[in-house]
Design a protein around this motif. Sequence first.
Motif, PDB file in Angstrom:
ATOM      1  N   UNK A   1       0.759  -1.274  -0.078  1.00 20.63           N
ATOM      2  CA  UNK A   1      -0.254   0.022   0.118  1.00 20.63           C
ATOM      3  C   UNK A   1       0.821   1.253  -0.022  1.00 20.63           C
ATOM      4  N   UNK A   2       1.974   1.204   0.609  1.00 17.95           N
ATOM      5  CA  UNK A   2       2.683   2.606   0.598  1.00 17.95           C
ATOM      6  C   UNK A   2       3.335   3.013  -0.751  1.00 17.95           C
ATOM      7  N   UNK A   3       3.648   1.825  -1.728  1.00 18.24           N
ATOM      8  CA  UNK A   3       4.016   2.546  -2.745  1.00 18.24           C
ATOM      9  C   UNK A   3       2.809   2.798  -3.908  1.00 18.24           C
ATOM     10  N   UNK A   4       1.895   2.273  -3.255  1.00 19.08           N
ATOM     11  CA  UNK A   4       0.676   2.945  -4.149  1.00 19.08           C
ATOM     12  C   UNK A   4       0.370   4.648  -3.887  1.00 19.08           C
ATOM     13  N   UNK A   5       0.776   4.908  -2.728  1.00 22.79           N
ATOM     14  CA  UNK A   5       0.908   6.425  -2.272  1.00 22.79           C
ATOM     15  C   UNK A   5       2.199   7.224  -2.910  1.00 22.79           C
TER      16      UNK A   5
END
Length: 520
Positions: A206-210
């Motif tokens: 999820x952090x890489x989505x951001x």
Amino acid sequence: MATVQESKKHDIISSPSSMIHVAEGNNNFLVTFEENDIRDPMNFSYKTKWMTTLVACAFTGIVAAASATFSMGYQSMMQDLNCTQFQATVGLSMWSIGFGTVPLITSSFTEEFGRLNIYIVSSFGFMLTEMMIALSPNIQTVIIGRLLGGAFGSTGATLVGGSIADIWKPHERGQPMAFFTLVAVAGTGLGLVFAGIIEADPRLGWRWIQWIHVMFTGAYFISVVLLMKETRATIVLTRLARKTRKETGDDRYQAKAEIEKQSLVALIKISCTRPIYLLLTEPIVQSFSLWIGFTWGVVFALIECRSVSAEFQAVYGFDIQNTGFMFSTLIFGSLIGYFANIYQEKLYQKHFPRKRQEARLYLPCVAAILLPIGMFIYAWTARPEVHWIAPAIGLTVCPAYCIFVTVARLIFLKIFMSGGFVIYMVVFLYLADCYGPYASSAIAGQSLCRNLSASAFPLFTTQMFARLTHKWGLTLFGCISAALVPIPWVLFFYGSRIRSRSKVSRRILEDEELQERIGK
């Protein structure tokens, strides 16, 4: 160059927000544009107009993607931050609250600072909020970041329509507005597809989505600074008048906006209260707000991870990546809606002399019928013995209302966001046609209703589907959408009568007649 007109006598001038009186005998010099002045945003070259439109709409696409992709990262986020699914869903909903409420205040800032400065500040602030979410140590920080992200990202919807109106004449706005809606809807689907791919990779999550959003927003921020120009004519004229006063030392050079200028506090008060007033008193605003509010709530309920994703994972064994690809139907449906709008524009041009504003409603009348049909197909076909393409078709029809033909083993029909596309676009165009100088307030009213629905629906859909099952929960949505079918049809046949009984519509007509008398 700008024209300077000696203004020796002014009558009382009626505007949508106030009555202004300039004393007789005033010797101010009124600074206006010359005919065909290239500094007038309406006279920008065709290339510049489309460049401005593309840059403005790019922010719409980035914001639309960010609004929905958050839900695709639920699984890794819950493991990383040790939070519940409900807490993660609150983060999804908080976005819509910031997105819907903040424009009631910030829409007035364009009167003071211009559109370009708001784009620059908003895109930079949006980039910082996405970075804040990516670095969040706990779910509470994520929720706050989503609220702020919705606030800064709201510019991507509220300001773009105004920018298009600044540079395109009314009869030219159909295709630019269709493109704006295409980017808003397709951007949501495209973001979900790529978010599914990222979430499926255990090295990313999820952090890489951001972080991807941070990169795209940073690139956008640079493009705004380099490529975009101020489009609000009143701001351009005010700057020209200010420059002229500085060069001549004569304070009598004034732009009309300076003469009629209100305080920022007064503008904020008007922008906060007038949309609520129209939402509470105008049947046209109320009916469209109810329709778009329900439709957008359903869209966000389906986007919320445990709706579409959970169903295709449980029934058909899809992983998160394949589920993300299911959201490509938003892209296909929005393309269908975009091309269908070309035909709607022809109908509008043909029937406007007879139907007036209601000539915008031919395609929405068809869309209203297909919405419940799509919901019922989606609800009653998601079971193991039925191939996954059947509910996908229903999902496509649901907010879509048009036909997309593709080949997978068989030629099949996909209709998804065309209807949502149609509703989203017609809200802007029809309300702008009906409410003229009050259009921004009418649109802000429905936007508030739409985003509050989008924030509320994901909070109860998980519990609803758990108790009713997806089949009966979606059947309930289909029944409600069937009850809303008459809205565009009633407005199509009786819209002019409804407006004739409206105090605001009568006031707009009186203002137009007064302006015609002044012009003569």
